[in-house]
Design an enzyme around this catalytic site. Sequence first.
Site, short mmCIF file in Angstrom:
data_model
loop_
_atom_site.label_atom_id
_atom_site.label_comp_id
_atom_site.label_asym_id
_atom_site.label_seq_id
_atom_site.Cartn_x
_atom_site.Cartn_y
_atom_site.Cartn_z
N PRO A 76 -1.56 -6.06 1.55
CA PRO A 76 -0.31 -5.88 2.30
C PRO A 76 -0.34 -4.66 3.20
CG PRO A 76 0.17 -6.53 0.07
CD PRO A 76 -1.31 -6.30 0.13
N CYS A 77 0.18 -4.85 4.41
CA CYS A 77 0.02 -3.81 5.43
C CYS A 77 1.34 -3.39 6.07
CB CYS A 77 -0.92 -4.33 6.53
SG CYS A 77 -0.39 -5.89 7.26
N GLN A 78 2.47 -3.67 5.47
CA GLN A 78 3.73 -3.32 6.11
C GLN A 78 3.90 -1.83 6.30
OE1 GLN A 78 6.70 -5.32 3.74
NE2 GLN A 78 6.69 -7.09 5.08
N SER A 81 1.63 -1.32 9.55
CA SER A 81 1.62 -2.29 10.63
C SER A 81 2.34 -1.80 11.88
CB SER A 81 2.27 -3.59 10.15
OG SER A 81 2.40 -4.50 11.20
#
Length: 406
Positions: A76-78, A81
């Site tokens: 996950p890259c939130q 990002s």
Amino acid sequence: MGNVAELFAGVGGFRIGLARAGWKTVFSNQWEPATKVQHASDVYVARFGEEGHSNEDIAKVESLPKNIDLLVGGFPCQDYSVAKTLNSSKGLKGKKGVLWWEILRLVHQQKPKFIFLENVDRLLKSPSNQRGRDFAVMLKTLGDEGYTIEWRVVNAAEYGFPQRRIRVFIVATKNKAGKKRGTPESILSKSGILARALPVEKIVEYLTEIELSDEADRISSHFNKGGGKSPFMNSGYYENGIAFTYKSTAKLSSSSMVLGDVLQPDSQIPDEYWVEDKRLKEWKYLKGAKSIERTHKGSGTTYNYAEGKMAFPDLLTNPSRTILTGEGGTTPSRFKHIIQTKNGFRRLTPVELERLNGFPDDWSKYDSNGKQVSDAKRAFFMGNALVIGLIEIVGKVISFDLKIED
């Protein structure tokens, strides 16, 4: 045939690409904590079945199967990002950033021969007050588990694919006593896994060494303190407490696909994808250059908000822009694609978005109960997905190295 464990599996992009490269996925995990209905996992099960699949928080995954050769995941890259500004990024300290430690926990237990991870390129610069700190901690902690690590920022379009999707690929190889690896320069330009899979044309900046011999907690608190430019460039190699990095350019593919190559015939396009003439003015405004005076709510300070001009419509003769998770829905947006054909202006369909990432047509159309997935959710999947062809290329090189080791 090597065995794969796929973490943060989404709708199976890694699995498809690696299957084409001769790998077998024997374990997968997909869990989205923010939603009650597990849409991506449901699509994954619809395509691959329930065997070996885990739909639970990765923190609850106690261990991986014992026969894993390759661990993969687009974690996950939130927190990193471009959907958020760098100043609002939380990095390793963020809610989703801590999942790195779950990856590391499973690596520590299983020690797979290879690891292949994917993330947004902003990872190399996060967070804003210590640029590069998060990546430095990742290199250090993974290296301490007994791995040498390569990374490369890859633009899919430069290797012939129809989307300008830019991501950082991270490939780790388990250390083996007596194995000769060559110089950092040769690994980055010729002999490394990523160099063989995705060739570089030339070195733009000279090789730089980054000392990472301190403990991870000290690196976390002291690395690049003050927020200077991140020292990590788009290509690099880590071994024994030292990261070697330089800026390189890709050896461009001799043939390339463009946005126009993935389009469905106009006769197959549902009515809701065509943009009414009365809404074109709004689309044009959002895509255009603008300079707006705004007032900060907290301080009352006025400032100028500016945006540059974007192509309107998107050019069919070029690779597409990166698909974002908000691509779906009829509401005009600066970031959604809008194209013009002989019959008018329209948005991209779920099938066209799937094709831009290399998925088979209608891959994400149904869940495990046979229920049709909404077009907006399918667009969200593709905004979170990866370019499958790149995974296949890298997977073939890792497979070759696995056969040599065995």
